[in-house]
Design a protein around this motif. Structure first.
Motif, short mmCIF file in Angstrom:
data_model
loop_
_atom_site.label_atom_id
_atom_site.label_comp_id
_atom_site.label_asym_id
_atom_site.label_seq_id
_atom_site.Cartn_x
_atom_site.Cartn_y
_atom_site.Cartn_z
N GLY A 104 27.60 66.51 20.23
CA GLY A 104 27.26 65.33 19.42
C GLY A 104 26.68 65.70 18.07
O GLY A 104 26.40 64.81 17.26
N HIS A 105 26.48 66.98 17.82
CA HIS A 105 25.90 67.42 16.54
C HIS A 105 26.71 68.53 15.89
O HIS A 105 26.23 69.19 14.97
CB HIS A 105 24.45 67.87 16.76
N VAL A 106 27.91 68.75 16.38
CA VAL A 106 28.82 69.73 15.79
C VAL A 106 30.21 69.10 15.83
O VAL A 106 30.57 68.46 16.82
CB VAL A 106 28.73 71.09 16.56
N ASP A 107 30.96 69.20 14.70
CA ASP A 107 32.26 68.52 14.63
C ASP A 107 33.27 69.11 15.62
O ASP A 107 33.99 68.37 16.28
CB ASP A 107 32.83 68.64 13.21
N VAL A 108 33.32 70.43 15.64
CA VAL A 108 34.37 71.10 16.41
C VAL A 108 33.77 72.28 17.17
O VAL A 108 32.96 73.03 16.62
CB VAL A 108 35.47 71.65 15.45
N VAL A 109 34.18 72.42 18.43
CA VAL A 109 33.88 73.65 19.17
C VAL A 109 35.22 74.30 19.51
O VAL A 109 36.05 73.69 20.18
CB VAL A 109 33.08 73.38 20.47
N MET A 116 19.22 62.91 12.05
CA MET A 116 19.94 64.07 12.62
C MET A 116 21.44 63.89 12.45
O MET A 116 21.97 62.81 12.70
CB MET A 116 19.57 64.17 14.11
N TYR A 117 22.13 64.93 12.01
CA TYR A 117 23.58 64.89 11.84
C TYR A 117 24.25 64.64 13.19
O TYR A 117 24.10 65.44 14.11
CB TYR A 117 24.05 66.21 11.23
N ARG A 154 22.78 71.07 7.29
CA ARG A 154 23.06 70.48 8.62
C ARG A 154 22.88 71.51 9.73
O ARG A 154 22.46 71.17 10.84
CB ARG A 154 24.50 69.95 8.65
N ILE A 155 23.22 72.76 9.44
CA ILE A 155 23.01 73.81 10.45
C ILE A 155 21.54 73.86 10.84
O ILE A 155 21.18 73.86 12.02
CB ILE A 155 23.44 75.20 9.91
N PHE A 156 20.67 73.92 9.83
CA PHE A 156 19.24 74.02 10.10
C PHE A 156 18.76 72.79 10.86
O PHE A 156 17.94 72.89 11.78
CB PHE A 156 18.45 74.17 8.79
N GLU A 157 19.30 71.63 10.46
CA GLU A 157 18.86 70.39 11.09
C GLU A 157 19.25 70.34 12.57
O GLU A 157 18.39 70.10 13.43
CB GLU A 157 19.47 69.20 10.34
N VAL A 158 20.51 70.59 12.87
CA VAL A 158 20.94 70.40 14.27
C VAL A 158 20.41 71.50 15.19
O VAL A 158 20.16 71.27 16.36
CB VAL A 158 22.47 70.24 14.43
#
Ligand code: TXA
Ligand code: MG
Length: 371
Positions: free
Chosen positions: A169-174, A1-2, A56-60
């Motif tokens: 923890g699975h997205v770089d930036v919010v 998982m990314y 990565r979108i689909f994965e997370v």
């Protein structure tokens, strides 16, 4: 998982800080994931030209790979960089409805990564009416593929906290730009067939589209039922937008429906179920004598406020100890069609008509143990 350390930035939705936007652009260019607000819901964005980033979108999200993503652009001419053979109607609608909550399905250009469209030869395109994604797309000069930034089957996020709850923890930036003003996803219109077809009702009302598309047809999912209300055909109800507690949707418009609704909620409560009631300002007082949790969506006279609050109230209720969430459907005109659609999907076929006798046992059977 990314997995990454998620950075959260507060961003002024009227005047996004260019330094924060540059940082987000850098992450996008490096194949990272950036979540941003739009006028509809928060998106989970990646460079649409980079198949690894899109994967990565689909994965997370744990999204099935057969469900295609929307590509976000920042100007009408940018359509030509992601789509080809664009019909005149699409350009006309773009001029009228963009930036705004209308997504158009067009013929895909090969530059757009194949997994964005789940291998289809079409691509869904929209220009959001929100300064944060527009600044991000302009500064990166990239088309940005973005689904709603929730885990698969969870209600769409209308605040940055919802994104963090699902994807920390699975997205770089919010990019936290506050609450989304519409709160319901965009309307999806397919312009690749012989007849323009509505695939999903959303923030742009169907009535507004019909003024410009007299031959607009509703997608297969939406059929007229005998009460005259448009709703998804029962076989087509995908598990989607579901809160953790079971959601039961009640329909019915007679004077007696409100009383019947109250009676059923009261019976559920007497049986020991913890009931969460999503309701309107007008109806909320009916429930004040019962031992239930009440989540008020807004006035029944203003569907835009109900739309804004719908997903957030679902998330709030499911964080409590409720076993079941009940809601009496709103009228289906205008934004009401999108609200209906989201409620029907969340209810996963647990829909009861208050204008008819309802067997309490059949209602009880729909309540699953809370996970
Ligand atoms: O308001 C919105 O549309 C939000 C914000 C972030 O822009 N996005 C959003 O994305 O709701 P998502 O992935 O949750 O929903 C995209 C919808 C899905 O129903 C998908 O099946 C449909 O658009 N879609 C995407 N590409 C398509 C295509 N090529 N053909 C048909 N449907 C498509
Ligand atoms: Mg979604």
């Amino acid at each position: 998982m990314y997995s990454v350390q998620t950075k959260i930035f507060a961003v002024d939705p009227q005047a996004p800080d260019p330094a924060i936007i540059s940082y987000a652009v850098e992450r996008l260019r490096a194949g990272g994931l950036v979540s941003f607000p739009t006028e509809t819901v928060y998106g989970l964005g990646a460079n649409a030209l980079d198949a690894n980033a899109v994967a990565r979108i689909f994965e997370v999200k744990q999204r099935p790979s057969y469900d295609p993503l929307i590509v976000h652009i920042a100007s009408i001419p940018q359509m030509d960089s992601v789509a080809e053979d664009i019909p005149e109607l699409a350009r006309r609608l773009a001029g009228i409805f963009w930036p705004g909550p209308l997504t158009m399905v067009l013929r895909k250009r090969s530059q757009v990564a194949a997994n964005v469209s789940a291998g289809l030869n079409t691509v869904a395109v929209r220009m959001p009416n929100h300064k944060i994604p527009l600044a991000l797309i302009q500064a990166s000069n990239l088309p940005v593929a973005a689904p709603s930034a929730n885990l698969f089957t969870r209600p769409s996020p209308t605040a940055a906290q919802h994104v963090i709850d699902d994807l920390n923890g699975h997205v770089d930036v919010v990019l936290d730009g506050g609450n989304c003003p519409i709160g319901l996803e965009s309307t999806v219109l397919d312009l690749t067939g012989a007849v323009p077809t509505l695939l999903r009702p959303g923030g742009t009302p169907v009535e507004a589209l019909r003024k410009h598309i007299p031959n607009l047809q509703l997608g297969q999912r939406y059929v007229e039922d005998n009460s005259g209300l448009t709703m998804p055909g029962p076989g087509m109800l995908a598990k989607h937008y579901s809160p953790n507690a079971s959601l039961i949707l009640f329909t019915g418009s007679s004077d007696d429906a409100a009383r019947h609704h109250l009676e059923i909620v009261s019976q559920l409560s007497q049986r020991g179920y913890k009931v969460g009631v999503m309701t309107t300002d007008e109806e909320s007082k009916n429930f004040s004598g019962l031992n239930v949790r009440i989540a008020v969506l807004g006035s029944e006279k203003d569907l835009s406020v109900i739309g804004q609050n719908l997903f957030a109230r679902m998330r709030e209720l499911e964080k409590t100890d409720v076993d079941v969430i009940v809601m009496r459907a709103v009228q289906s005109q205008g934004l009401g069609f999108a609200i209906w659609d989201r409620l029907f999907r969340a209810a996963e076929q647990h829909v009861f008509d208050l204008d008819k006798p309802i067997d309490l046992d059949s209602v009880l059977q729909t309540i699953k143990p809370k996970s």
